[in-house]
Enzyme design. Structure first.
Site, PDB file in Angstrom:
ATOM      1  N   GLY A   1      32.932-151.546 -26.734  1.00  0.00           N
ATOM      2  CA  GLY A   1      32.595-150.425 -27.601  1.00  0.00           C
ATOM      3  C   GLY A   1      31.157-150.425 -28.064  1.00  0.00           C
TER       4      GLY A   1
ATOM      5  CG  ASN B   1      42.612-148.386 -19.243  1.00  0.00           C
ATOM      6  OD1 ASN B   1      43.179-147.598 -19.989  1.00  0.00           O
ATOM      7  ND2 ASN B   1      43.199-148.902 -18.172  1.00  0.00           N
ATOM      8  CG  LEU B   2      35.397-147.831 -23.857  1.00  0.00           C
ATOM      9  CD1 LEU B   2      34.420-146.935 -23.111  1.00  0.00           C
ATOM     10  CD2 LEU B   2      35.367-147.543 -25.357  1.00  0.00           C
ATOM     11  CG  ASP B   3      33.299-150.837 -22.546  1.00  0.00           C
ATOM     12  OD1 ASP B   3      32.600-150.188 -21.752  1.00  0.00           O
ATOM     13  OD2 ASP B   3      33.104-150.832 -23.781  1.00  0.00           O
ATOM     14  CD  GLU B   4      40.837-152.625 -21.283  1.00  0.00           C
ATOM     15  OE1 GLU B   4      41.772-152.409 -20.478  1.00  0.00           O
ATOM     16  OE2 GLU B   4      41.029-152.822 -22.497  1.00  0.00           O
TER      17      GLU B   4
END
Length: 284
Positions: A200, A225-228
């Site tokens: 984030g 999926n954020l930053d995954e």
């Protein structure tokens, strides 16, 4: 004139795959200039990358015909690209332009083999750089009400330019789930943290507040999926208690630039193969 094709293939592992592929290429009169392979024992998937040289008749179509028996026997998924073709890229950036500038320099000196077809930003800060270098610059502000419109314009730009790769070079906007899904495997992001830690916003500030001794950056493919998304490359550097948050940021800028450039190079050279939520990276 000599031709060079990059061939990637994957299938369930079983004996005889390499021999069958080599036999097909030999019958074609092609020479294997480079070969890398990996067997993932957990999933029992086999991955292979080949650089194949031949005369002017060598092409994606001729390779797939020559490998027809191997493709049928092993249910191979095969993809070929002409290594002489310069991939087309779109760079997206917000206010911090260090990663973008490093990419442009590496293209200028020939370390990265690519053509920049556009620079897209939600700020005007990088317009001068783009105009000086002769690149099309698209200033598209983003807010909740304009996000869908902006992404539709971006998709149109990708189609119009036939862009092969979209690079988020510190582009501080989250792509929608639909956009991330449609362009999966064709969007690389640089996250200013050693994922999975400190996801984030403001990860360097998070790291500073936790008193970490190592900070880093992560280049990964973008997913809903954020930053995954699948990780391509990472790097860390040691920091100490004498450094403040701004020192962390300054150190991080150098790391981000290097990691993103390496990840882009690996992608452009077809050295990355996706394996679920992981990557197989064949270094040169």
């Amino acid at each position: 004139m000599s031709q060079l094709q990059i061939l990637t293939l994957t299938c369930d592992d079983s004996p005889g795959i390499v021999a069958a592929v080599a036999t097909g290429l030999t019958a074609l009169g092609a020479n294997i200039a480079e070969s890398s392979q990996f067997w993932d024992r957990t999933s029992n998937r086999f991955f292979m990358r080949l650089a194949v040289e031949g005369d002017e008749s060598l092409s994606s179509a001729s390779i797939e015909r020559a490998l027809g028996p191997a493709i049928e026997r092993f249910s191979l998924r095969v993809h070929t690209v002409d290594a002489r073709r310069r991939p087309k890229i779109i760079i997206m950036v917000s206010k911090f332009d260090h990663a973008m500038l490093h990419l442009l320099y590496q293209i200028k000196v020939g370390w990265l083999n690519a053509d920049v077809v556009a620079i897209v930003s939600n700020h005007e800060d990088s317009r001068g750089v783009a105009e000086r270098e002769g690149f099309a610059y698209h200033y598209w502000p983003v807010c909740k009400d304009t996000k869908t419109e902006q992404e539709n314009k971006l998709l149109s730009l990708v189609r119009e330019t036939a862009a092969d790769l979209l690079i988020l070079a510190r582009y501080m906007q989250v792509l929608s789930d639909e956009m991330s899904t449609r362009l999966f495997g064709k969007v690389i992001n640089i996250h200013h943290s050693f994922l999975p830690s400190f996801k984030g916003a403001k990860p360097y500030h998070q790291a500073y507040e936790r008193g970490v001794k190592l900070i880093g950056a992560t280049a990964h493919y973008v997913t809903p999926n954020l930053d995954e998304g699948p990780i391509i490359d990472q790097e860390t550097e040691r920091v100490t208690h004498t450094m403040n948050a701004e020192d962390f940021i300054a150190t991080g800028r150098d790391i981000e630039s290097r990691v993103l450039a390496r990840a882009v190079k690996l992608h452009l050279e077809r050295r990355i193969m996706l394996n679920g939520n992981k990557t197989i990276v064949f270094s040169n």
